[in-house]
Motif scaffolding. Sequence first.
Motif, PDB file in Angstrom:
ATOM      1  N   HIS A 230     -40.646   7.803   8.647  1.00  0.00           N
ATOM      2  CA  HIS A 230     -39.475   6.974   8.923  1.00  0.00           C
ATOM      3  C   HIS A 230     -38.906   7.326  10.287  1.00  0.00           C
ATOM      4  N   VAL A 231     -38.744   6.307  11.167  1.00  0.00           N
ATOM      5  CA  VAL A 231     -38.266   6.592  12.516  1.00  0.00           C
ATOM      6  C   VAL A 231     -36.965   5.868  12.849  1.00  0.00           C
ATOM      7  N   GLY A 232     -36.528   4.947  11.991  1.00  0.00           N
ATOM      8  CA  GLY A 232     -35.297   4.224  12.311  1.00  0.00           C
ATOM      9  C   GLY A 232     -35.305   2.875  11.620  1.00  0.00           C
ATOM     10  N   ALA A 233     -34.530   1.947  12.166  1.00  0.00           N
ATOM     11  CA  ALA A 233     -34.455   0.619  11.565  1.00  0.00           C
ATOM     12  C   ALA A 233     -34.223  -0.397  12.664  1.00  0.00           C
ATOM     13  N   VAL A 234     -34.599  -1.638  12.400  1.00  0.00           N
ATOM     14  CA  VAL A 234     -34.301  -2.723  13.350  1.00  0.00           C
ATOM     15  C   VAL A 234     -33.527  -3.832  12.641  1.00  0.00           C
ATOM     16  N   HIS A 235     -32.772  -4.583  13.412  1.00  0.00           N
ATOM     17  CA  HIS A 235     -32.125  -5.798  12.918  1.00  0.00           C
ATOM     18  C   HIS A 235     -33.080  -6.942  13.214  1.00  0.00           C
ATOM     19  N   ALA A 236     -33.414  -7.733  12.214  1.00  0.00           N
ATOM     20  CA  ALA A 236     -34.354  -8.832  12.466  1.00  0.00           C
ATOM     21  C   ALA A 236     -34.134  -9.935  11.445  1.00  0.00           C
ATOM     22  N   PRO A 237     -34.475 -11.184  11.819  1.00  0.00           N
ATOM     23  CA  PRO A 237     -34.263 -12.304  10.901  1.00  0.00           C
ATOM     24  C   PRO A 237     -35.317 -12.373   9.793  1.00  0.00           C
ATOM     25  N   ASP A 238     -36.492 -11.774  10.002  1.00  0.00           N
ATOM     26  CA  ASP A 238     -37.552 -11.853   8.995  1.00  0.00           C
ATOM     27  C   ASP A 238     -38.520 -10.692   9.209  1.00  0.00           C
ATOM     28  N   PRO A 239     -39.377 -10.423   8.219  1.00  0.00           N
ATOM     29  CA  PRO A 239     -40.246  -9.239   8.303  1.00  0.00           C
ATOM     30  C   PRO A 239     -41.205  -9.257   9.492  1.00  0.00           C
ATOM     31  N   GLN A 240     -41.760 -10.442   9.796  1.00  0.00           N
ATOM     32  CA  GLN A 240     -42.715 -10.515  10.907  1.00  0.00           C
ATOM     33  C   GLN A 240     -42.038 -10.166  12.229  1.00  0.00           C
ATOM     34  N   THR A 241     -40.854 -10.715  12.418  1.00  0.00           N
ATOM     35  CA  THR A 241     -40.109 -10.398  13.636  1.00  0.00           C
ATOM     36  C   THR A 241     -39.717  -8.918  13.633  1.00  0.00           C
ATOM     37  N   ALA A 242     -39.388  -8.397  12.458  1.00  0.00           N
ATOM     38  CA  ALA A 242     -39.035  -6.974  12.365  1.00  0.00           C
ATOM     39  C   ALA A 242     -40.191  -6.100  12.847  1.00  0.00           C
ATOM     40  N   LEU A 243     -41.412  -6.490  12.502  1.00  0.00           N
ATOM     41  CA  LEU A 243     -42.577  -5.713  12.962  1.00  0.00           C
ATOM     42  C   LEU A 243     -42.671  -5.731  14.486  1.00  0.00           C
ATOM     43  N   GLN A 244     -42.424  -6.920  15.061  1.00  0.00           N
ATOM     44  CA  GLN A 244     -42.491  -7.011  16.525  1.00  0.00           C
ATOM     45  C   GLN A 244     -41.419  -6.164  17.175  1.00  0.00           C
ATOM     46  N   TYR A 245     -40.205  -6.239  16.633  1.00  0.00           N
ATOM     47  CA  TYR A 245     -39.117  -5.448  17.221  1.00  0.00           C
ATOM     48  C   TYR A 245     -39.381  -3.958  17.032  1.00  0.00           C
ATOM     49  N   ALA A 246     -39.960  -3.606  15.893  1.00  0.00           N
ATOM     50  CA  ALA A 246     -40.272  -2.195  15.639  1.00  0.00           C
ATOM     51  C   ALA A 246     -41.291  -1.689  16.651  1.00  0.00           C
TER      52      ALA A 246
END
Lengths: 254, 94, 312
Positions: B23-39
């Motif tokens: 676990h390294v942190g968290a991102v704010h994202a509208p959906d899981p796919q976008t969350a992966l990109q932001y991560a």
Amino acid sequence: MSTSDGIPTQALETLLLALADDELMLGHRNAEWTGYAPLIEEDIAFSNIAQDELGHSLAWFTLYQQLSNKKPDSLAFEREWSDYTCCRFVTYPKGDFAYTVVRQYLFDEAEQVRLRAFSLSPYEPIRDVSAKILREEAYHLMHSQGLIERLGDATEESHRRMQAALNDAFPQALGMFEALEGEDELISSGIFGGNAKLRDEWLGRVQPVLENATLLIPGAPADFGGRKRNHVEYLQQLVDDLQSVYKIAPGAKW
Amino acid sequence: MSDTQFDTYEVFHQKKKGDPHIHVGAVHAPDPQTALQYARDQFARRLACVSLWVVNSRDITATDYQDERFFSMVLDKSYRDPKDFDAPLKETNV
Amino acid sequence: MNSQVTAEDQLARFEERVARGEKVEPGDWMPDEYRKSLIRMIGQHAHSEIVGQLPEGKWIPYAPGFRRKLTLIAKVQDEAGHGQLLYRAAETLGKSREEMLEELLAGKAKYANVFNYPTPSWADVGVIGWLVDMAAVVNQTMLQQTSFGPYARAMKRICYEESFHIKQGYDLVATLAKGTPEQKAMVQGAIDRWWYPTLMMSGPPDNLSAHTLQSLKWRIKTKTNEQVRQEYVDLIVPQIRALGLTIPDRDLKYDEKSEHWSYTQPDWEELKRVVNGDGPMNKERLAVRRKAHEDGRWVREALAAKRKEVAA
């Protein structure tokens, strides 16, 4: 002029400079979002993309250097604004986020078709650099296409903005495929199939994605000129900014 | 007018195959796919990475720090600890 | 075990654990005042990173040469990344990022005073990277020991990236210091302007108020402002001098006995004015952030709407 192995050197130089200039200007424009993006995560994403595009520019200039012996920094930071051969498309101001996203997407798809073509080229250096850049471009396309799909029809405002952005950007984007000086030689030596061919492949890729996002492709004619150094004035301002510190002491270490 | 608060996604980062996801942190994202990109942009732009997981923060079920009884072992459990045995064998590293 | 623990017992147990060096995690019992202090402190720290993108970010279009341009984008990007990590650490205490951002934009939250100073020259980029980030790292190294787990974890990663910031800043300053007379004048001017603002970064001399004592007792901070400032001065003074640059403090001298540099305190009245909104750049910094936030609203709304549509 061509070398003994049938590679048309001068036409190749023209091609490399056009590629390097395109990436330089778009990287510069993308970096204008650093600190200003709609959310922190997108700020980080666009900063990554800006770094990648500038890195690609550096890679093309470095390849050009092998032919011309001119350093990438002098090529990027010392030329007159009217000497660059980027397409006009990459020189327009960053606009709103919709314009930035649409431009990025249309550019990323063009990168896909041109880099794939170059990665089959008989000229090894261009083949190698293209293959490397393509690896980074896959992510760019995923990012920009994802935003097209999400913003195209999400809300009334997002649709309106994305359509307006496409109306501006599409004819400009066609300008990416303006024929280069010496392009016939590049085609006959097998470096690539020419810009008209690339444009058709590009159209085949962007049309379904844009349609799917409920965006209509406008019919306006291509915004040509950049490859022939016939630029819009936005480039002059951009180049003034780009070179403003460097020119305080040209040739000095910075 | 209050602004949009996206879901948050917890980010787990695997440095190389064979390593655990950490676990390294968290991102704010509208959906899981976008969350992966932001991560990727936030947590894998410097560190080596071969795999990312994102999990909607809401989907994590966790123990309660205040309920210490959950982990308490009051009675002697030394019979299952390798350190408690006197055998001429090397302990396997954990 | 009796489940009816009194508030006093809980506080005593909390303080005992913290004093032993144990970390506090988001779901733990903690005194209200501890929670509030940390939300405020981490929030301010996050705001500082986000506002801190602006003074250097201004120079991205003008950066001379590929390497400087790429480095500067990466550096300013890191600040967004640090803000992202810190807002998340604060969120674990129960306040949303949006709430914190709205407080910042409404002018209700504070951020590091140093970012309310202008950056009129390219050399400012180097001096911020080197001096400002050095002062920040001294503080943040201390904060790696903070008792709140998520804050301490964020600090580890941030400190690692800050070492890149300091090195690139030093490299830029050193290049200019060895450059043409014009470049050297540019960098000396920047040191002259930034010296006192960086001294202010660790805060006014501690009056050892109840508040400070409590922060130390709860190990939110583990050093006083004076200690942090002295550490920064001791580190940076010899390095600046080694580059042939001067520090605008005639009374600066090394005290053999204490093995510390003694220095002139900055103008603490100026700090008060700047923190309270009267610095050279306060209004502009917030106006720029507000505009970016407003310009991006339709994007956030559209992404959220699309998510609902997909989920439906």
